[in-house]
Scaffold this active site. Structure first.
Site, PDB file in Angstrom:
ATOM      1  N   TYR A 480      50.124  30.540  63.440  1.00 13.09           N
ATOM      2  CA  TYR A 480      51.586  30.570  63.399  1.00 13.09           C
ATOM      3  C   TYR A 480      52.124  30.954  64.772  1.00 13.09           C
ATOM      4  O   TYR A 480      52.633  30.148  65.495  1.00 13.09           O
ATOM      5  CB  TYR A 480      52.086  31.529  62.305  1.00 13.09           C
ATOM      6  CG  TYR A 480      53.593  31.566  62.173  1.00 13.09           C
ATOM      7  CD1 TYR A 480      54.334  32.621  62.695  1.00 13.09           C
ATOM      8  CD2 TYR A 480      54.271  30.529  61.556  1.00 13.09           C
ATOM      9  CE1 TYR A 480      55.724  32.635  62.599  1.00 13.09           C
ATOM     10  CE2 TYR A 480      55.660  30.538  61.452  1.00 13.09           C
ATOM     11  CZ  TYR A 480      56.375  31.589  61.982  1.00 13.09           C
ATOM     12  OH  TYR A 480      57.755  31.598  61.903  1.00 13.09           O
ATOM     13  N   SER A 561      56.222  25.220  60.393  1.00 14.46           N
ATOM     14  CA  SER A 561      57.470  25.672  61.005  1.00 14.46           C
ATOM     15  C   SER A 561      57.245  26.024  62.479  1.00 14.46           C
ATOM     16  O   SER A 561      56.913  25.127  63.255  1.00 14.46           O
ATOM     17  CB  SER A 561      57.985  26.853  60.194  1.00 14.46           C
ATOM     18  OG  SER A 561      59.353  26.951  60.362  1.00 14.46           O
ATOM     19  N   ASP A 650      65.170  20.473  53.586  1.00 11.28           N
ATOM     20  CA  ASP A 650      64.776  21.569  54.481  1.00 11.28           C
ATOM     21  C   ASP A 650      65.947  21.840  55.418  1.00 11.28           C
ATOM     22  O   ASP A 650      66.173  21.117  56.394  1.00 11.28           O
ATOM     23  CB  ASP A 650      63.520  21.204  55.280  1.00 11.28           C
ATOM     24  CG  ASP A 650      63.021  22.410  56.088  1.00 11.28           C
ATOM     25  OD1 ASP A 650      61.882  22.374  56.590  1.00 11.28           O
ATOM     26  OD2 ASP A 650      63.794  23.396  56.216  1.00 11.28           O
ATOM     27  N   HIS A 692      62.067  23.890  52.885  1.00  7.84           N
ATOM     28  CA  HIS A 692      61.209  24.509  53.892  1.00  7.84           C
ATOM     29  C   HIS A 692      59.940  25.080  53.276  1.00  7.84           C
ATOM     30  O   HIS A 692      58.973  25.306  53.980  1.00  7.84           O
ATOM     31  CB  HIS A 692      61.997  25.615  54.604  1.00  7.84           C
ATOM     32  CG  HIS A 692      61.385  26.021  55.910  1.00  7.84           C
ATOM     33  ND1 HIS A 692      61.136  25.140  56.932  1.00  7.84           N
ATOM     34  CD2 HIS A 692      60.966  27.229  56.353  1.00  7.84           C
ATOM     35  CE1 HIS A 692      60.601  25.786  57.947  1.00  7.84           C
ATOM     36  NE2 HIS A 692      60.480  27.052  57.628  1.00  7.84           N
TER      37      HIS A 692
HETATM   38  O1  P0H Z   1      65.736  31.569  60.702  1.00  7.92           O
HETATM   39  C1  P0H Z   1      65.171  32.378  59.998  1.00  7.92           C
HETATM   40  N1  P0H Z   1      63.908  32.794  60.223  1.00  7.92           N
HETATM   41  C2  P0H Z   1      63.103  32.177  61.258  1.00  7.92           C
HETATM   42  C3  P0H Z   1      62.524  30.860  60.751  1.00  7.92           C
HETATM   43  O2  P0H Z   1      62.626  30.531  59.576  1.00  7.92           O
HETATM   44  N2  P0H Z   1      61.894  30.077  61.643  1.00  7.92           N
HETATM   45  C4  P0H Z   1      61.734  30.355  63.067  1.00  7.92           C
HETATM   46  C5  P0H Z   1      61.215  29.042  63.644  1.00  7.92           C
HETATM   47  C6  P0H Z   1      61.166  28.055  62.551  1.00  7.92           C
HETATM   48  C7  P0H Z   1      61.239  28.825  61.264  1.00  7.92           C
HETATM   49  C8  P0H Z   1      59.855  29.194  60.720  1.00  7.92           C
HETATM   50  O3  P0H Z   1      58.956  29.437  61.522  1.00  7.92           O
HETATM   51  O4  P0H Z   1      59.732  29.317  59.483  1.00  7.92           O
HETATM   52  O5  P0H Z   1      65.740  32.961  58.886  1.00  7.92           O
HETATM   53  C9  P0H Z   1      67.179  32.864  58.798  1.00  7.92           C
HETATM   54  C10 P0H Z   1      67.746  34.139  59.368  1.00  7.92           C
HETATM   55  C11 P0H Z   1      68.126  35.179  58.509  1.00  7.92           C
HETATM   56  C12 P0H Z   1      68.666  36.333  59.020  1.00  7.92           C
HETATM   57  C13 P0H Z   1      68.824  36.472  60.413  1.00  7.92           C
HETATM   58  C14 P0H Z   1      68.435  35.437  61.264  1.00  7.92           C
HETATM   59  C15 P0H Z   1      67.894  34.268  60.736  1.00  7.92           C
END
Ligand code: P0H
Length: 722
Positions: A480, A561, A650, A692
């Protein structure tokens, strides 16, 4: 064998952007519109291509039967106590969604409180959150459809299971905090995206800005909710709330992205004369006091005794610690549990009135310790096997805690411990799924791989015992590498099927960017150092080959992701090292990710192409901008067999990322040259009524595993062993 009919997706070379003098062409920009007819046509063609390839993968039937039977074991969540009732989730094995149960005591019969399977005919409505009012009189719960991040909150009276008429829509990235008078709760939402209806929410790519905090009065319409926080100057900021255990304070936590940092404001609810209703009439917002008003560190609530607050923090402590302050003297902070030299403090909670239950990560394995709340003094360590604590349940007012411990070879064991005992001990409450898997034939080990810059990267290796390292085993390397997430041991049915029935080696690499060694390890894989993640992952792949665990054309890499970015960047940089690649819902356009839904929150990790230095860094590894023709470097060299996976709902990582990369790969490798040596398939699995990953029904999980792993098995020439 696979007569691959790639579609020639239109390339519009006229679409280009200039970033600080550098012209970047974006020929598949049109794929960014999911409703564009040509996009729908492109998706249809790709679904056909993928199905043609998958139906020719020989092991599908065997995998389907084996994976389905191995998934079919009863799964339980930790019990947790609210009011004088116990709650837990349970899945009998193949139910689409787990069911929420209620018990008068742990020994009493369990009755269904809420069965999400009754809310849709295909299991695509999931229970994404739930919070009970102080004495468990009411339960507010969030429902999400087709895997979208959008949530609709409903309220149930626990006693008679009666679902109230209250319906709160357009909730996203929200906490639910009940006031202790049971009158209602705080929640977060976004304005409804333009021309999007509830029914197809989650297929839009509109940016999420202006996160709002509201209070909902039970029994009223959402339009009567009162706005408690909205920051017009900082449209990208997000907030969440917590009501203190004594019900006196509302805590407002504000973040600007995914970094573990937050501002922390509080409001003494007892000082609002006339209660929250008064705010409605006077149209004023809550009076907050700013305790922490910067993004230098994270402060999460642990406990308070009147004005004395205890926080879990990383302030001047990249491996985290517990600190304390009186809100009457907010400049004076002192340590309760100081930062450990070696271990990362990953969570802390107050239990049994006067204890702190601290969960540490020591070389990627969890350790649970009990400390004294007042002094922080270590009291004793809970004897855990090597593994991960995936759940902890317990409150300040309960002396009993429950924990769920899992590892690569054990699905889960739920323990209970009564901390009020003179010598507390862990008692097994429930063994989960122990009968489905013959553990004795397999083993887990941990190795430390030296990366390109000398960093020592931990890697778990799961295989049959006494593995012969003759380089002939198929291998799956998973990673990851971001967002402070630690890949501690976890139980994966699908990967164990590969180990048990294909003699595969499964490896999990703890590359930089994760939280395995705290904020320093996280930061070492961020922003201008993001390439370290790829270097680490490549080093782990080379290690598996060099040590004879596998060979390149039998080595498959997998990630989701941010891990999808990891996989895509690594096949661009080292197409020679891997035979197969699975990139789930990957972030593939590093110049434009911040323009869609919540992508702007990831600039804390990746930077942003609006910034010159970040642009020059991002363009070097952005997957869609770095597809190459490997045979131009080495005759006959081609990309590994590659499957990208995404889904129409997603809205965390919008499908356009995978669609644009797919088009770029197929053009560069397959359709632009008549004599291309690329024979390994480049395909995408595009699911519908899925998102997602969170909340996916069991059948969809199994269907994806069969498609993905029959592809891996086929492309690594793995052979079935009974
Ligand atoms: O974006 C994310 N989390 C990061 C995420 O889901 N990412 C980051 C990169 C792509 C994807 C993953 O790796 O699942 O969750 C939403 C959120 C909630 C509260 C505050 C900020 C953001």
């Amino acid at each position: 064998k696979f007569n691959l009919q790639y579609t020639q997706a239109r390339r519009d070379e006229s679409v280009k952007d200039v970033y600080y003098g550098v012209e970047i062409v974006d020929p598949y920009r049109w794929l960014e519109d999911p409703d564009f007819p040509e996009t729908k046509e492109f998706v249809e063609r790709q679904v056909e291509l993928a199905n043609n390839v998958l139906l020719k993968c020989s092991n599908r039937e065997k995998l389907k039967e084996k994976v389905t039977s191995m998934y079919n074991y009863p799964r339980y969540g930790c019990p947790y106590k609210r009011g004088n009732k116990f709650f837990h989730t349970h899945n009998s094995g193949l139910q689409a969604q787990s069911v929420l149960y209620i018990q008068g005591s742990l020994e009493a019969d369990a009755d269904v409180l809420l069965d999400p399977n009754a809310l849709s005919n295909d299991g695509t409505v999931a229970l994404s959150m739930k919070e009970f009012s102080e004495n468990a009189e009411f339960m507010a719960y969030g429902l999400s459809s087709s895997g979208s991040d959008w949530v609709t909150i409903k309220v149930m009276c626990v006693e008679d299971r009666f679902v109230q008429p209250d319906t709160i829509s357009w909730v996203k990235f929200s906490s639910i905090s009940w006031t202790h008078d049971h009158q209602g709760f705080f929640y977060n939402r976004y304005p409804q995206p333009k021309n999007v209806e509830c029914s197809d929410a989650g297929t839009e790519t509109d940016i999420n800005l202006f996160h709002e905090l509201y209070y909902h009065f039970l029994g009223t319409d959402q339009s009567d909710d009162i706005l408690c926080w909205k920051d017009l100057e900082h449209s990208a900021w997000l907030s969440s709330t917590r009501i203190t255990d004594d019900g006196k304070y509302l805590l407002l936590l504000i973040g600007e992205g995914c970094d573990p940092v937050n501002r922390l404001y509080y409001c003494d609810l007892t000082e609002i004369s006339g209660g929250l209703k008064i705010l409605k009439d006077t149209n004023s917002i809550l009076p907050f006091t700013k305790l922490v008003d910067n993004f230098e560190a994270q402060h999460l609530y642990v406990a308070n005794d009147g004005p004395i607050f205890t926080f879990f923090t990383n302030k001047n402590a990249p491996k985290y610690k517990v600190t304390r302050v009186s809100i009457n003297d907010p400049e004076v902070w002192w340590n309760v549990i100081p930062e450990s030299e070696t271990d990362v403090l990953s969570s802390v909670r107050c239990v049994n009135e006067k204890n702190l239950l601290a969960c540490y990560i020591h070389d990627v394995k969890h350790v649970l310790q009990v400390h004294d709340l007042r002094t922080g003094e270590f009291q004793w360590r809970l004897p855990l096997d090597i593994g991960s604590v995936t759940e902890i349940s317990g409150n300040r007012k309960d002396s009993e805690i429950f924990i769920n411990v899992t590892s690569f070879l054990t699905p889960g064991t739920i323990y209970r411990s009564d901390l009020s005992a003179p010598k507390p001990e862990l008692k097994v409450l429930r063994e989960i799924g122990s009968e489905i898997f013959v553990r004795s034939r397999f083993e887990t080990k941990q190795v430390f791989v030296t990366s390109k810059d000398g960093a020592k990267v931990p890697m778990f290796i799961v295989s049959e015992k006494d593995l012969v390292q003759d380089g002939n085993h198929p291998a799956l390397l998973y990673g990851y590498g971001g967002f402070n997430i630690s890949l501690t041991p976890s139980f994966s049915v699908s990967r164990l099927v590969l180990v048990q029935h294909y003699g595969a080696v499964v490896a999990v690499a703890n590359v930089r960017g994760g939280g395995e060694y705290g904020e320093e390890w996280h930061k070492a894989g961020c922003l201008l150092k993001k390439q370290n993640c790829f270097d680490d992952f490549i080093s782990c792949g080379e290690y598996l080959v060099k040590e004879g665990y596998t060979q390149s054309n039998r080595l498959c890499i997998e990630g989701g992701s941010n891990g999808g970015l990891l996989v895509a960047a690594c096949i661009n940089q080292r197409p020679d090292l891997f035979g197969c690649a699975l990139a789930h819902v990957g972030v593939m356009d590093m110049l434009r990710f911040h323009k869609f839904t919540i992508g702007h929150a990831w600039t804390s990790e990746y930077g942003c192409s609006d910034n010159e230095e970040d642009f020059h860094n991002l363009i070097k590894f952005s997957p869609i901008h770095n597809v190459c023709r490997p045979w131009e470097q080495m005759k006959g060299l081609q990309y590994p067999s590659t499957m990208l996976l995404t889904a129409d709902h997603d809205d965390r990582v919008v499908p356009l990322h995978s669609l644009k990369l797919l088009a770029a790969l197929q053009y560069t490798l397959c359709t632009s040259l008549a004599d291309s040596p690329q024979t390994n398939p480049i395909i995408a699995r595009i699911d519908r009524k899925a998102g997602h990953g969170a909340g996916r029904p069991t059948q969809k999980i199994i269907d994806e595993v069969i498609d993905a792993y029959s592809f891996v098995v086929e492309m690594t020439s793995a052979t079935w062993m009974d």
